[in-house]
Design a protein around this motif. Sequence first.
Motif, PDB file in Angstrom:
ATOM      1  N   GLN A 195      38.595  35.434  40.055  1.00  0.00           N
ATOM      2  CA  GLN A 195      38.787  36.864  39.811  1.00  0.00           C
ATOM      3  C   GLN A 195      40.114  37.120  39.112  1.00  0.00           C
ATOM      4  N   PHE A 196      41.148  36.385  39.527  1.00  0.00           N
ATOM      5  CA  PHE A 196      42.450  36.480  38.881  1.00  0.00           C
ATOM      6  C   PHE A 196      42.596  35.271  37.950  1.00  0.00           C
ATOM      7  N   HIS A 197      43.102  35.510  36.762  1.00  0.00           N
ATOM      8  CA  HIS A 197      43.035  34.495  35.710  1.00  0.00           C
ATOM      9  C   HIS A 197      43.853  33.242  35.996  1.00  0.00           C
ATOM     10  N   HIS A 198      44.948  33.333  36.741  1.00  0.00           N
ATOM     11  CA  HIS A 198      45.794  32.188  37.078  1.00  0.00           C
ATOM     12  C   HIS A 198      46.288  31.434  35.844  1.00  0.00           C
ATOM     13  N   LEU A 199      46.548  32.155  34.762  1.00  0.00           N
ATOM     14  CA  LEU A 199      47.133  31.524  33.583  1.00  0.00           C
ATOM     15  C   LEU A 199      48.608  31.235  33.841  1.00  0.00           C
ATOM     16  N   LEU A 200      49.144  30.218  33.189  1.00  0.00           N
ATOM     17  CA  LEU A 200      50.561  29.878  33.324  1.00  0.00           C
ATOM     18  C   LEU A 200      51.360  30.835  32.438  1.00  0.00           C
ATOM     19  N   PRO A 201      52.210  31.677  33.037  1.00  0.00           N
ATOM     20  CA  PRO A 201      52.830  32.775  32.276  1.00  0.00           C
ATOM     21  C   PRO A 201      53.785  32.341  31.175  1.00  0.00           C
ATOM     22  N   PRO A 257      50.380  35.317  28.385  1.00  0.00           N
ATOM     23  CA  PRO A 257      49.512  36.177  29.194  1.00  0.00           C
ATOM     24  C   PRO A 257      50.011  37.607  29.352  1.00  0.00           C
ATOM     25  N   ALA A 258      51.327  37.804  29.508  1.00  0.00           N
ATOM     26  CA  ALA A 258      51.866  39.157  29.704  1.00  0.00           C
ATOM     27  C   ALA A 258      51.641  40.044  28.485  1.00  0.00           C
ATOM     28  N   GLN A 269      43.005  38.137  28.979  1.00  0.00           N
ATOM     29  CA  GLN A 269      43.459  37.082  29.890  1.00  0.00           C
ATOM     30  C   GLN A 269      42.271  36.370  30.533  1.00  0.00           C
ATOM     31  N   GLN A 270      41.245  37.127  30.921  1.00  0.00           N
ATOM     32  CA  GLN A 270      40.096  36.505  31.572  1.00  0.00           C
ATOM     33  C   GLN A 270      39.283  35.682  30.583  1.00  0.00           C
ATOM     34  N   GLU A 273      33.664  36.027  41.279  1.00  0.00           N
ATOM     35  CA  GLU A 273      33.971  37.410  40.889  1.00  0.00           C
ATOM     36  C   GLU A 273      34.789  37.461  39.586  1.00  0.00           C
ATOM     37  N   PRO A 274      34.290  36.855  38.500  1.00  0.00           N
ATOM     38  CA  PRO A 274      35.105  36.760  37.284  1.00  0.00           C
ATOM     39  C   PRO A 274      35.393  38.098  36.617  1.00  0.00           C
ATOM     40  N   THR A 275      34.605  39.137  36.937  1.00  0.00           N
ATOM     41  CA  THR A 275      34.863  40.460  36.351  1.00  0.00           C
ATOM     42  C   THR A 275      35.294  41.472  37.410  1.00  0.00           C
ATOM     43  N   GLY A 276      35.538  41.004  38.636  1.00  0.00           N
ATOM     44  CA  GLY A 276      35.821  41.915  39.742  1.00  0.00           C
ATOM     45  C   GLY A 276      37.117  42.682  39.610  1.00  0.00           C
TER      46      GLY A 276
END
Length: 227
Positions: A94-100, A143-144, A151-152, A171-174
């Motif tokens: 649900q949250f992208h967890h990309l490395l900022p 990402p910011a 981001q997703q 929940e990829p779009t939640g």
Amino acid sequence: MTVPALRIENVARRYREGAGALVVLQGAELSLAPGQSVALVAPSGAGKSTLLHVAGLLERPDEGEVFVAGAATRAMDDGGRTRLRRETIGFVYQFHHLLPEFSAIENVAMPQLIRGLSKREATSRARQLLDYLGLAARADHRPAELSGGEQQRVAIARAVANAPRLLLADEPTGNLDPKTAEHVFSTLAELVRASGLAALVATHNLDIASRMDRRVTLRDGAVVELG
């Protein structure tokens, strides 16, 4: 005969709770063919995340077997499970967890570098994926600097960067507004069709679920097909 991307056979998963045990999965059975998308629709607390964790080799079942691309996994050691997961399964949360601190293209290249591809190969494939997902102009942004939907989509590109056989999405779009969720889901569905990978997607969005190949739910720990 086509080997299922994922086959779950008579799986049970229990957690210790005081002096007893909380039974989350019991006799769970599920099979996904390559190229097939399956929506997992169930209320919170029903065990959706547990099923995804077991399917993704993040947790071992207490009983039963999980086959990924035909390989039995319950008796595998941790190293074998990690290798199979890295090479065969992609995850989207649900949250992208990309490395900022890294750009979109660097985030997508990362799993390929870990797998052993050269920086040139990894960057080239990452750029192709971002272009396919409509993000060519955003590849060098961190990402910011990206919207939630962008981001997703980067997270989806990262999940499929190593050409997995199975995609697991929780929940990829939640976390997105309806219009952005629609765009992200359409991107995901197109990628599944184009690549032939199998996708198991936990979602509360009934409109999205209705457009997938199959719909399943969890009842009393078992997987039940929906119409």
